[in-house]
Scaffold this active site. Structure first.
Site, PDB file in Angstrom:
ATOM      1  N   CYS A 207       0.829  -1.366  -0.116  1.00  0.00           N
ATOM      2  CA  CYS A 207      -0.034   0.045  -0.013  1.00  0.00           C
ATOM      3  C   CYS A 207       0.825   1.417   0.094  1.00  0.00           C
ATOM      4  O   CYS A 207       2.015   1.132   0.299  1.00  0.00           O
ATOM      5  CB  CYS A 207      -1.110   0.080   1.190  1.00  0.00           C
ATOM      6  SG  CYS A 207      -1.746   1.332   1.534  1.00  0.00           S
TER       7      CYS A 207
ATOM      8  N   THR B 165       1.022   3.792   2.155  1.00  0.00           N
ATOM      9  CA  THR B 165       1.348   3.745   3.516  1.00  0.00           C
ATOM     10  C   THR B 165       2.882   3.062   3.787  1.00  0.00           C
ATOM     11  O   THR B 165       3.464   3.761   4.287  1.00  0.00           O
ATOM     12  CB  THR B 165       0.391   3.194   4.668  1.00  0.00           C
ATOM     13  OG1 THR B 165      -1.003   3.898   4.022  1.00  0.00           O
ATOM     14  CG2 THR B 165       0.790   3.734   5.815  1.00  0.00           C
TER      15      THR B 165
ATOM     16  N   HIS C 247       5.456   5.301   2.195  1.00  0.00           N
ATOM     17  CA  HIS C 247       5.550   6.249   3.066  1.00  0.00           C
ATOM     18  C   HIS C 247       6.630   5.891   4.215  1.00  0.00           C
ATOM     19  O   HIS C 247       7.652   6.609   4.622  1.00  0.00           O
ATOM     20  CB  HIS C 247       4.738   7.037   3.587  1.00  0.00           C
ATOM     21  CG  HIS C 247       3.574   7.379   2.865  1.00  0.00           C
ATOM     22  ND1 HIS C 247       4.009   8.066   1.700  1.00  0.00           N
ATOM     23  CD2 HIS C 247       2.162   7.491   2.732  1.00  0.00           C
ATOM     24  CE1 HIS C 247       2.907   8.676   0.980  1.00  0.00           C
ATOM     25  NE2 HIS C 247       1.848   8.095   1.530  1.00  0.00           N
TER      26      HIS C 247
ATOM     27  N   GLU D 123      -2.073  -5.060   4.465  1.00  0.00           N
ATOM     28  CA  GLU D 123      -3.134  -5.670   4.063  1.00  0.00           C
ATOM     29  C   GLU D 123      -2.875  -6.821   3.654  1.00  0.00           C
ATOM     30  O   GLU D 123      -1.960  -7.406   3.066  1.00  0.00           O
ATOM     31  CB  GLU D 123      -3.146  -4.859   2.453  1.00  0.00           C
ATOM     32  CG  GLU D 123      -3.545  -3.454   2.599  1.00  0.00           C
ATOM     33  CD  GLU D 123      -3.563  -2.799   1.288  1.00  0.00           C
ATOM     34  OE1 GLU D 123      -3.302  -3.371   0.335  1.00  0.00           O
ATOM     35  OE2 GLU D 123      -3.760  -1.504   1.252  1.00  0.00           O
TER      36      GLU D 123
ATOM     37  N   CYS E 292     -10.886   0.309  20.109  1.00  0.00           N
ATOM     38  CA  CYS E 292     -10.776   0.128  21.696  1.00  0.00           C
ATOM     39  C   CYS E 292     -12.186  -0.556  22.179  1.00  0.00           C
ATOM     40  O   CYS E 292     -11.923  -1.274  23.283  1.00  0.00           O
ATOM     41  CB  CYS E 292     -10.664   1.523  22.519  1.00  0.00           C
ATOM     42  SG  CYS E 292     -12.238   2.533  22.594  1.00  0.00           S
TER      43      CYS E 292
ATOM     44  N   CYS F 235     -17.341   3.866  19.179  1.00  0.00           N
ATOM     45  CA  CYS F 235     -17.407   2.434  19.484  1.00  0.00           C
ATOM     46  C   CYS F 235     -18.679   1.708  19.864  1.00  0.00           C
ATOM     47  O   CYS F 235     -18.892   0.644  19.298  1.00  0.00           O
ATOM     48  CB  CYS F 235     -16.246   1.712  20.077  1.00  0.00           C
ATOM     49  SG  CYS F 235     -14.575   1.780  19.239  1.00  0.00           S
TER      50      CYS F 235
ATOM     51  N   ILE G 299      -6.964   2.385  -4.989  1.00  0.00           N
ATOM     52  CA  ILE G 299      -8.308   2.908  -4.529  1.00  0.00           C
ATOM     53  C   ILE G 299      -8.950   3.421  -5.737  1.00  0.00           C
ATOM     54  O   ILE G 299     -10.251   3.059  -5.961  1.00  0.00           O
ATOM     55  CB  ILE G 299      -8.143   3.855  -3.656  1.00  0.00           C
ATOM     56  CG1 ILE G 299      -7.285   3.174  -2.252  1.00  0.00           C
ATOM     57  CG2 ILE G 299      -9.202   4.339  -3.052  1.00  0.00           C
ATOM     58  CD1 ILE G 299      -7.991   2.759  -0.974  1.00  0.00           C
TER      59      ILE G 299
ATOM     60  N   GLY H  60      -8.849  10.264  -1.086  1.00  0.00           N
ATOM     61  CA  GLY H  60      -7.365  10.713  -1.043  1.00  0.00           C
ATOM     62  C   GLY H  60      -6.784  11.657   0.139  1.00  0.00           C
ATOM     63  O   GLY H  60      -7.603  12.363   0.496  1.00  0.00           O
TER      64      GLY H  60
ATOM     65  N   ILE I 156     -14.273   9.609   3.790  1.00  0.00           N
ATOM     66  CA  ILE I 156     -14.230   8.117   3.862  1.00  0.00           C
ATOM     67  C   ILE I 156     -12.833   7.687   4.643  1.00  0.00           C
ATOM     68  O   ILE I 156     -11.936   7.816   3.915  1.00  0.00           O
ATOM     69  CB  ILE I 156     -14.205   7.369   2.618  1.00  0.00           C
ATOM     70  CG1 ILE I 156     -15.332   7.836   1.986  1.00  0.00           C
ATOM     71  CG2 ILE I 156     -14.245   6.020   2.623  1.00  0.00           C
ATOM     72  CD1 ILE I 156     -16.770   7.309   2.362  1.00  0.00           C
TER      73      ILE I 156
HETATM   74 ZN    ZN Z   1     -13.252   3.117  20.565  1.00  0.00          ZN
END
Ligand code: ZN
Length: 345
Positions: free
Chosen positions: A40, A42, A45, A67, A96, A102, A178, A266, A290
């Protein structure tokens, strides 16, 4: 103690395959034998240790990669929903379970969100551990290679689901993985016309194969003029912004029709200027940020579409390499030659 090969970022200027102990699953974790893991942006980077990576709170050495698809080979004592032999894809947002988000069904944007391979060791290795909640059991008929790209595919699919593309003209800006997955998802979900822009000819060619009706290269033509010309002067109903380019983001709003929807996926590298009155208020643009996949509505829909054969993402996987050839994969991705690179440990 059993040992395994793993690609570790060991210092700001070095990454290498090392022999490390196979991790033990904690009580709420499963141990996966990795069957496929995808590269990816990331990871690039982190590999280059750029400004983002330096500020991301990553402690070195760290096993890279997030991934992946694998098989459960051991479970912690508090794991009840998965069993040895299950095939799983990994959700990389580690929630968490306690915070407001959550508790109201938005764990993918948990207030204390941790990210797999940023705050934990990752999956460019023979084995990896993940919390049970992030190990998504998938059917055997989904191949390991496709399982490995479900995380980015889910992000793209969700951007398309949330921007309601059925019967709409959709512009996808940026045809990296993506963006390409967004093109395929928009096609599957009934977009009437798909325009795709990128400066890379090979990526545009793949976009055409994945369902784009019109490809445009902003280096060769004015994308705003081209989109307006394609839409009777109105602009696209939906724009999926997957490039992170500041120019592309600014142009996305000019390419959007009044009342249209923009999904921002992006990540720009710095703040940008936008004339809010013209770009958003008078236009009544709906902006949808997103960040990943809902847990687990997006995953369920994605799985259903893949199993039914209605969503085909294989053209975006341009290279499959053994993990030992990781350097080659990283170089291909950095040069823009490759689209999605998948490693098989
Ligand atoms: Zn949480």
């Amino acid at each position: 103690m059993q040992r395994m090969r793993a690609l570790r970022k060991t210092s700001p200027d070095k990454a290498e395959i090392q022999q490390v102990p196979v991790p033990e699953p904690a009580a709420d974790q499963v141990l996966l034998q990795v069957s496929a893991a995808a590269l990816c942006g990331t990871d690039l980077h982190i590999y280059r240790w750029n400004a983002w990576a330096r500020g991301a709170g990553i402690q070195l050495p760290r096993i890279m990669g997030h991934e992946c698809c694998g098989e459960v080979v051991a479970v912690g004592e508090n794991v009840f929903g998965l069993a040895i032999g299950d095939k799983v894809a990994v959700e990389t947002h580690l929630p968490c379970g306690q915070c407001l988000q959550c508790r109201i069904g938005e764990q993918h944007i948990c207030n204390n969100l941790k990210l797999f391979s940023i705050h934990t060791d990752g999956c460019f290795a023979e084995y990896t551990t993940v919390p049970e909640i992030c190990a998504r059991k998938i059917p055997q008929e989904i191949s390991s290679r496709v399982g490995a790209i479900m995380e980015p595919l889910g992000t793209a699919l969700r951007s398309v689901l949330e921007s309601k593309v059925a019967g709409a003209t959709v512009l996808v800006t940026g045809c990296g993985p993506i963006g390409l997955f967004a093109v395929a998802s928009a096609s599957t979900l009934g977009a009437s016309r798909i325009l795709a822009s990128d400066v890379s000819a090979p990526r545009l060619e793949i976009a055409g194969r994945m369902g784009a009706h019109r490809i445009l290269d902003p280096g060769r033509e004015d994308p705003v003029e081209a989109v307006l010309a394609e839409t009777g002067g109105y602009g696209a109903d939906v724009v999926i912004e997957a490039s992170g380019s500041i120019t592309a983001i600014q142009q996305a709003f000019r390419c959007l029709r009044k009342g249209g929807r923009v999904a921002l996926v992006g990540l720009p590298s710095m703040p940008l200027e936008l004339e809010i009155g013209k770009a958003v208020v008078f236009k009544e643009a709906k902006i949808i940020g997103i960040h990943g996949r809902t847990m687990f509505d997006t995953w369920t829909r994605m799985e259903n579409l893949l199993v039914s054969g209605k969503l085909d993402v294989l053209p975006a996987i341009t290279h499959v390499l053994p993990l030992d050839r990781w350097q080659e994969g990283f170089d291909l991705a950095l040069s823009g030659t490759a689209c999605k690179v998948v490693f098989e440990p």
